[in-house]
Design a protein around this motif. Structure first.
Motif, mmCIF file in Angstrom:
data_model
loop_
_atom_site.group_PDB
_atom_site.id
_atom_site.type_symbol
_atom_site.label_atom_id
_atom_site.label_comp_id
_atom_site.label_asym_id
_atom_site.label_seq_id
_atom_site.Cartn_x
_atom_site.Cartn_y
_atom_site.Cartn_z
ATOM 1 N N ALA A 200 47.169 -61.988 52.747
ATOM 2 C CA ALA A 200 46.663 -63.089 51.922
ATOM 3 C C ALA A 200 46.759 -62.741 50.442
ATOM 4 N N SER A 201 46.411 -61.512 50.085
ATOM 5 C CA SER A 201 46.474 -61.092 48.686
ATOM 6 C C SER A 201 47.908 -61.006 48.184
ATOM 7 N N LYS A 202 48.807 -60.659 49.079
ATOM 8 C CA LYS A 202 50.210 -60.476 48.680
ATOM 9 C C LYS A 202 50.937 -61.801 48.481
ATOM 10 N N PHE A 203 50.690 -62.752 49.346
ATOM 11 C CA PHE A 203 51.502 -63.967 49.348
ATOM 12 C C PHE A 203 50.799 -65.202 48.789
ATOM 13 N N LEU A 204 49.483 -65.115 48.556
ATOM 14 C CA LEU A 204 48.759 -66.282 48.078
ATOM 15 C C LEU A 204 48.177 -66.037 46.694
ATOM 16 N N ALA A 205 48.295 -67.046 45.846
ATOM 17 C CA ALA A 205 47.736 -66.939 44.499
ATOM 18 C C ALA A 205 46.218 -66.934 44.541
ATOM 19 N N LYS A 206 45.663 -67.640 45.519
ATOM 20 C CA LYS A 206 44.215 -67.698 45.700
ATOM 21 C C LYS A 206 43.918 -67.591 47.192
ATOM 22 N N PRO A 207 43.576 -66.407 47.667
ATOM 23 C CA PRO A 207 43.415 -66.202 49.110
ATOM 24 C C PRO A 207 42.056 -66.597 49.680
ATOM 25 N N ASP A 208 41.193 -67.187 48.863
ATOM 26 C CA ASP A 208 39.842 -67.520 49.325
ATOM 27 C C ASP A 208 39.882 -68.394 50.574
ATOM 28 N N GLY A 209 39.115 -67.997 51.584
ATOM 29 C CA GLY A 209 38.989 -68.776 52.803
ATOM 30 C C GLY A 209 39.914 -68.333 53.924
ATOM 31 N N ILE A 210 40.964 -67.587 53.607
ATOM 32 C CA ILE A 210 41.926 -67.174 54.627
ATOM 33 C C ILE A 210 41.281 -66.244 55.651
ATOM 34 N N VAL A 211 40.509 -65.283 55.177
ATOM 35 C CA VAL A 211 39.857 -64.349 56.096
ATOM 36 C C VAL A 211 38.837 -65.076 56.975
ATOM 37 N N PHE A 212 38.070 -65.973 56.382
ATOM 38 C CA PHE A 212 37.050 -66.695 57.139
ATOM 39 C C PHE A 212 37.660 -67.538 58.257
ATOM 40 N N PHE A 213 38.665 -68.346 57.922
ATOM 41 C CA PHE A 213 39.257 -69.200 58.952
ATOM 42 C C PHE A 213 40.086 -68.382 59.948
ATOM 43 N N SER A 214 40.608 -67.251 59.507
ATOM 44 C CA SER A 214 41.293 -66.354 60.449
ATOM 45 C C SER A 214 40.299 -65.747 61.434
ATOM 46 N N TYR A 215 39.126 -65.398 60.930
ATOM 47 C CA TYR A 215 38.069 -64.907 61.821
ATOM 48 C C TYR A 215 37.723 -65.954 62.875
ATOM 49 N N LEU A 216 37.499 -67.196 62.441
ATOM 50 C CA LEU A 216 37.159 -68.250 63.392
ATOM 51 C C LEU A 216 38.274 -68.446 64.416
ATOM 52 N N ALA A 217 39.520 -68.440 63.952
ATOM 53 C CA ALA A 217 40.647 -68.655 64.847
ATOM 54 C C ALA A 217 40.798 -67.507 65.839
ATOM 55 N N LEU A 218 40.734 -66.283 65.346
ATOM 56 C CA LEU A 218 40.914 -65.121 66.219
ATOM 57 C C LEU A 218 39.779 -64.995 67.229
ATOM 58 N N TYR A 219 38.556 -65.178 66.759
ATOM 59 C CA TYR A 219 37.429 -65.097 67.688
ATOM 60 C C TYR A 219 37.539 -66.174 68.760
ATOM 61 N N SER A 220 37.863 -67.382 68.344
ATOM 62 C CA SER A 220 37.968 -68.490 69.296
ATOM 63 C C SER A 220 39.073 -68.249 70.310
ATOM 64 N N LEU A 221 40.179 -67.686 69.863
ATOM 65 C CA LEU A 221 41.288 -67.398 70.773
ATOM 66 C C LEU A 221 40.855 -66.441 71.872
ATOM 67 N N GLY A 222 40.160 -65.371 71.489
ATOM 68 C CA GLY A 222 39.664 -64.428 72.487
ATOM 69 C C GLY A 222 38.618 -65.041 73.384
ATOM 70 N N ARG A 223 37.741 -65.849 72.800
ATOM 71 C CA ARG A 223 36.669 -66.464 73.582
ATOM 72 C C ARG A 223 37.223 -67.432 74.629
ATOM 73 N N ILE A 224 38.323 -68.094 74.316
ATOM 74 C CA ILE A 224 38.931 -69.009 75.276
ATOM 75 C C ILE A 224 39.309 -68.271 76.551
ATOM 76 N N PHE A 225 39.918 -67.103 76.408
ATOM 77 C CA PHE A 225 40.325 -66.323 77.584
ATOM 78 C C PHE A 225 39.116 -65.733 78.304
ATOM 79 N N ILE A 226 38.166 -65.222 77.540
ATOM 80 C CA ILE A 226 36.990 -64.590 78.137
ATOM 81 C C ILE A 226 36.122 -65.614 78.849
ATOM 82 N N GLU A 227 36.003 -66.805 78.273
ATOM 83 C CA GLU A 227 35.158 -67.851 78.847
ATOM 84 C C GLU A 227 35.648 -68.259 80.238
ATOM 85 N N ASN A 228 36.933 -68.131 80.478
ATOM 86 C CA ASN A 228 37.483 -68.469 81.790
ATOM 87 C C ASN A 228 37.052 -67.493 82.875
ATOM 88 N N LEU A 229 36.545 -66.336 82.458
ATOM 89 C CA LEU A 229 36.059 -65.349 83.422
ATOM 90 C C LEU A 229 34.558 -65.466 83.676
#
Length: 278
Positions: A207-236
């Protein structure tokens, strides 16, 4: 016999020790350690890598975050299990028995951030959401072990080397004669650690390398990554408190969160992408 060492078995009692006849439960200890570690992680990363974040202001925010997260996590869980809690009203506030929802905690944290940063302080929220995301991932990784000590949030019956033993009184009636289950608390704990590592070593740097203003990238990446894992885990998992047309509500929320986060990331990247010649 070697694989026997991988069997997870919680203590028979959820009580770690007592102070003046007041029971201190493992569940509460793990939640406290998760919150403490999450706060320390957030402060360390903020101080070292996010110079635009006011550490004093961030410290003032933590009480808001903790209170709103716990209250919303409990309220969310109670609303999803409303029939039970209307019948046993005394259990509504018995948080030491378990029953808080991470999706409710995240919603509470977002609400706390909006009120504190946008309404009260009138400053941008996304830089602070980014730094808090690191602590959330670490805190969740530790807090999930509270489920282990409470013998809850486990998956379907299994006979894997890393299986989890659940005592008969804690098993769903349809699994009364099954001893071992998927330790989904462990899967989610490990996934949360992976999410933290991805945020810190990859997302932050890209985000720091390719974006002039990286604010919010880490937060929404956290939500996306956590949700992706939770989708698989929730099926168990077999402990969904609410199903809609046979689909766990937590799974639906995870899919929706993943979609919203993905769209937000695309918009942020398109808006803040650095020119090709820089």
């Amino acid at each position: 016999m070697f694989f026997e060492s991988f069997i997870f078995r919680a203590p028979n009692s959820g009580v770690a020790f007592s102070v003046f006849n007041y029971d201190i439960r493992y569940y509460g200890i793990m939640l406290f350690l998760g919150m403490l570690t999450g706060i320390l992680t957030t402060c360390f990363i903020s101080k070292k890598y996010y110079k635009t974040v006011d550490l004093d202001l961030l410290t003032d925010f933590f009480p808001f975050l903790i209170v709103f997260s716990i209250l919303c996590a409990r309220l969310y869980y109670v609303l999803l299990s409303l029939d039970y809690y209307l019948k046993y009203k005394g259990e509504i506030f018995a948080i030491w028995h378990g029953g808080i929802a991470i999706h409710g905690a995240i919603l509470g944290g977002i609400l706390a951030g909006i009120i504190f940063f946008k309404v009260i302080k009138k400053i941008p929220i996304l830089p602070y959401a980014d730094v808090v995301s690191y602590g959330l991932a670490v805190g969740q990784a530790i807090g999930r072990w509270g489920n282990f000590f409470n013998q809850e949030a486990f998956g379907r019956a299994c006979d894997l080397p890393w299986k989890l033993y659940i005592e008969p009184a804690k098993r769903p009636i349809e699994y009364a004669f099954q001893d071992f289950f998927h330790p989904t608390f462990l899967y989610e704990s490990l996934w949360d650690i992976f999410v933290f590592l991805m945020l810190f070593f990859m997302v932050r740097k890209l985000a720091s390398k390719f974006l002039a203003k990286p604010d919010g990238i880490v937060f929404f990446s956290y939500l996306a990554l956590y949700s992706l894992g939770r989708i698989f885990i929730e099926n168990l998992r077999i402990d969904s408190v609410l199903n809609i047309f046979g689909v766990p509500f937590a799974l639906l929320v995870s899919v929706l969160t993943l979609f919203v986060s993905f769209v937000a990331l695309i918009l942020l990247i398109l808006k803040n992408k650095k020119p090709a010649n820089t």
